[in-house]
Motif scaffolding. Structure first.
Motif, mmCIF file in Angstrom:
data_model
loop_
_atom_site.group_PDB
_atom_site.id
_atom_site.type_symbol
_atom_site.label_atom_id
_atom_site.label_comp_id
_atom_site.label_asym_id
_atom_site.label_seq_id
_atom_site.Cartn_x
_atom_site.Cartn_y
_atom_site.Cartn_z
ATOM 1 N N ASP A 319 0.968 -1.341 0.179
ATOM 2 C CA ASP A 319 -0.135 -0.046 0.156
ATOM 3 C C ASP A 319 0.975 1.145 -0.038
ATOM 4 O OD1 ASP A 319 -1.781 2.061 0.181
ATOM 5 O OD2 ASP A 319 -2.808 1.275 1.993
ATOM 6 N N ARG A 320 1.177 1.943 -1.131
ATOM 7 C CA ARG A 320 2.019 2.985 -1.369
ATOM 8 C C ARG A 320 1.630 4.117 -0.646
ATOM 9 N NH1 ARG A 320 4.984 1.994 -7.024
ATOM 10 N NH2 ARG A 320 5.027 -0.557 -6.771
ATOM 11 N N THR A 321 0.238 4.341 0.071
ATOM 12 C CA THR A 321 0.069 5.298 0.640
ATOM 13 C C THR A 321 0.647 5.330 1.989
ATOM 14 O OG1 THR A 321 -1.823 4.498 1.520
ATOM 15 C CG2 THR A 321 -2.010 5.568 -0.445
ATOM 16 N N ILE A 322 1.218 4.172 2.397
ATOM 17 C CA ILE A 322 1.528 4.109 3.802
ATOM 18 C C ILE A 322 3.110 4.282 3.718
ATOM 19 C CG2 ILE A 322 2.195 2.462 5.586
ATOM 20 C CD1 ILE A 322 -0.465 1.000 4.739
ATOM 21 N N LEU A 323 3.590 5.294 4.683
ATOM 22 C CA LEU A 323 4.990 5.633 4.861
ATOM 23 C C LEU A 323 5.574 5.009 6.181
ATOM 24 C CD1 LEU A 323 6.372 7.533 2.545
ATOM 25 C CD2 LEU A 323 6.115 9.544 4.353
ATOM 26 N N THR A 324 6.396 4.290 5.713
ATOM 27 C CA THR A 324 7.094 3.939 6.939
ATOM 28 C C THR A 324 8.591 4.486 7.336
ATOM 29 O OG1 THR A 324 6.393 1.546 6.538
ATOM 30 C CG2 THR A 324 8.245 1.699 7.976
ATOM 31 N N THR A 325 8.541 5.138 8.517
ATOM 32 C CA THR A 325 9.830 5.850 8.910
ATOM 33 C C THR A 325 10.486 5.424 9.983
ATOM 34 O OG1 THR A 325 8.415 7.898 8.107
ATOM 35 C CG2 THR A 325 10.633 8.188 9.522
ATOM 36 N N THR A 326 11.654 4.896 9.663
ATOM 37 C CA THR A 326 12.490 4.237 10.865
ATOM 38 C C THR A 326 13.609 5.110 11.333
ATOM 39 O OG1 THR A 326 12.133 2.102 9.955
ATOM 40 C CG2 THR A 326 13.757 2.177 11.409
ATOM 41 N N TYR A 327 13.389 5.460 12.632
ATOM 42 C CA TYR A 327 14.593 6.142 13.237
ATOM 43 C C TYR A 327 15.731 5.547 14.076
ATOM 44 C CZ TYR A 327 11.195 9.847 12.240
ATOM 45 O OH TYR A 327 10.094 10.576 11.773
ATOM 46 N N GLU A 328 16.940 6.056 14.001
ATOM 47 C CA GLU A 328 17.935 5.291 14.686
ATOM 48 C C GLU A 328 18.874 6.495 15.137
ATOM 49 O OE1 GLU A 328 19.990 2.233 12.547
ATOM 50 O OE2 GLU A 328 21.649 2.727 13.392
ATOM 51 N N GLY A 329 19.352 6.124 16.329
ATOM 52 C CA GLY A 329 20.165 6.950 16.985
ATOM 53 C C GLY A 329 19.468 7.824 18.075
ATOM 54 N N THR A 330 20.408 8.886 18.795
ATOM 55 C CA THR A 330 19.928 9.651 19.513
ATOM 56 C C THR A 330 20.414 11.306 19.203
ATOM 57 O OG1 THR A 330 21.905 9.201 20.905
ATOM 58 C CG2 THR A 330 19.914 8.088 21.582
#
Length: 529
Positions: A319-330
């Motif tokens: 589903d290309r309307t869904i955006l997955t954002t992954t954060y890493e670090g501080t």
DNA sequence: CGGATTTGACCTGCGC
DNA sequence: GCGCAGGTCAAATCCG
């Protein structure tokens, strides 16, 4: 022989036999209307004895009751809109007359004066009740707003103080040591406070080393090459550096490594190429990931020189309307409180994920705070996964909000207004730092009209605090009041995960718990109502 | 012109 | 050891 009730139409043959009045399928206090609603035909019930065997048709009438005599009518002249009952009851008794039953029940609009008054009064009562409820919720909303901003400001103050203390410590150790010893002190000093500050403030401890190493990269000449073997993992938060400098403490080593690897992932529906999360990002790469036709973009936080926080943004293949954002670090820099809430939430989640327990008792990321900050997503799903290679907290915001939220938040193209609604100032997350959300849309000038230059940050902040932040808090607190159960659920989920697998123990396995308040989920038994 | 983005090359880790 | 995939770098390019 059985005794039962015989239903007859007025002046006609019986139309059915029932063992009790309730078996008629409708209130016996009924009259039948024709389709036009004019002619009526009374229903009559007779108590009879009849053979239980079909062969014995003999019936003995014990008594006959006119259910429409004044004595038996429960509500005088109570009538019901015929359409309602036509659909609901016509099939119950097939009279062959296309009659509509008027039961005199209480559910319907009314066409006479008495019932009209009753209905009006009831409606008014309900309205008043709802008003009271709404006022209560508003009051709670205000209260939560206050708490949220207070916690935010407290955190900022504490964070600044910690930065100062760390700087002070760094300076004092620098004077007393040789250069080589200095390094050890810096890193050794970094690990000590982290032990009790956990993830949220650990970033500050990382600051000096982070900044120094990052500055080597960023502030140096653009043509100055940093050894590849050094660059990615030689970030001060990188796992490779710590063991060298602090080989005597394997626990710290693994903790450091895990913290570096801990991630918070946010799934949200958004047409925008990147959800706003209050930070300033610079894209440094893009890559096609296997199994997904959509490219994955890599961003680095540019709010401060040397900030090691990175994020990946990728659209969902299904589903290309869904955006997955992954954060890493501080983050190694303070952020405005605008986005504190959710940041703290994910920070706390990540913290618990990594520490294997509830957050430290310093109160910054205590369960209550987690509760309050996570609630904006209460109608959605938080997935906390300790699966290899990185422990990840995933907030799935792609599910429809619950009805309460729907009522409170104007519909937009986004399903999660708090997170991605441009006007509400998206606030996303930092996996480890309880302060990530803020200055949202700095990079989203197309939404806010704001420029994305460093200089504008200061210009942006006032409206952030007074306007967008308010909006964000409104949305957040609205959501909070909408679903007070979610926090406990998430805490339980995290605790559950921690009970099964501790990432820092090096045996991370598939161990995922879903917290889902909007849909039934077998794995989240703690979310039962 | 300076900052942000693009994009191909390179590095690293992991599985086989 | 090799290949693959993920992640990063940095020169080239774009854009305001």
């Amino acid at each position: 022989m059985d005794k039962g009730w015989c239903l007859t139409l007025e002046n006609s043959d019986p139309v059915g036999f029932f063992t009790s009045k309730s078996d008629f399928g409708f209130d016996l206090s009924s009259r039948l209307y024709d389709k036009e609603g004019t002619a009526t035909m009374f229903l009559t019930g007779r108590e009879e004895q009849y053979a239980s065997s079909p062969a014995d048709e003999r019936r003995v009438v014990l008594g006959e009751v006119d259910f429409f005599s004044d004595k038996n009518r429960p509500v005088k002249d109570m009538s019901v809109k015929k359409e309602d009952l036509h659909t609901a009851r016509e099939s119950d008794v097939n009279t062959g007359l296309q009659l509509v039953i008027n039961t005199g029940s209480d559910q319907s609009t009314v066409d006479d004066g008495i019932s009209s008054d009753v209905e009006d009064k009831r409606a008014k009562n309900e309205l008043a009740k709802l008003k009271v409820e709404l006022e209560g919720m508003n009051a709670e909303n205000q209260r939560l707003r206050g708490m949220l901003s207070q916690v935010s400001s407290n955190y900022t103050a504490l964070q600044m103080r910690l930065v100062g203390l760390m700087q002070q410590q760094k300076n004092s150790t620098a004077h007393d040591s040789t250069q080589e010893h200095e390094k050890k002190q810096e890193n050794g000093g970094a690990t000590v406070p982290r032990q009790f500050l956990d993830l949220g403030l650990a970033s500050e401890i990382d600051d000096p080393s982070n900044s120094s190493s990052e500055e080597k990269t960023t502030s140096g000449s653009p043509h100055k090459k940093i050894g590849r073997a050094e660059s990615p993992e030689s970030d001060s938060c990188g796992p490779n550096k710590i063991p060298k400098l602090n080989p005597s403490n394997p626990v710290d080593q693994s903790t450091e490594a895990t913290m570096k690897k801990a991630r918070v992932s946010v799934r949200a529906r958004s047409e925008a190429p990147m959800i706003s999360d209050g930070c300033q990002w610079r894209k440094y790469g893009q890559k096609m990931a296997k199994g997904n036709p959509c490219p994955r973009a890599y961003y680095r936080c540019t709010m401060a020189v040397g900030c090691p926080v990175r994020k990946q943004v990728q659209r969902c293949a299904e589903d290309r309307t869904i955006l997955t954002t992954t954060y890493e670090g501080t983050h190694n820099h303070p952020l405005p409180p605008a986005a504190m809430a959710l940041a703290s939430t994910t920070s706390a989640a990540a913290s618990m994920l990594l520490s294997g327990s509830m957050p430290s008792p310093d109160g910054l990321i205590n369960p209550n705070f987690l509760a309050r900050t996570l609630l904006p997503y209460s109608s959605n799903m938080a997935t906390i996964s300790a699966s290899a290679p990185f422990p990840t907290v995933t907030l799935d915001l792609t599910h429809s909000p619950n009805p309460l939220q729907c009522q409170r938040v104007p519909p937009t193209q986004y399903q999660v207004p708090f997170l991605v609604h441009p006007q509400n100032f998206a606030s996303v997350t930092n996996p480890q730092m309880p302060q990530v959300f803020g200055q949202a849309l700095v990079n989203q000038s197309k939404f806010s009209g704001l420029q994305s230059s460093q200089n504008n940050i200061e210009q942006i902040q006032p409206p952030l605090h007074h306007q967008s932040f308010t909006n964000t808090l409104s949305a957040a607190t609205a959501a909070i009041t909408a679903d007070p159960n979610f926090s406990a659920a998430l805490a339980a989920a995290i605790t559950s995960i921690m009970g099964g697998s501790r990432p820092d123990s090096g045996n991370a396995t598939n161990n995922t718990t879903n917290v889902n308040t909007s849909t039934s989920n077998k794995s989240s038994s703690f979310m039962g109502n």
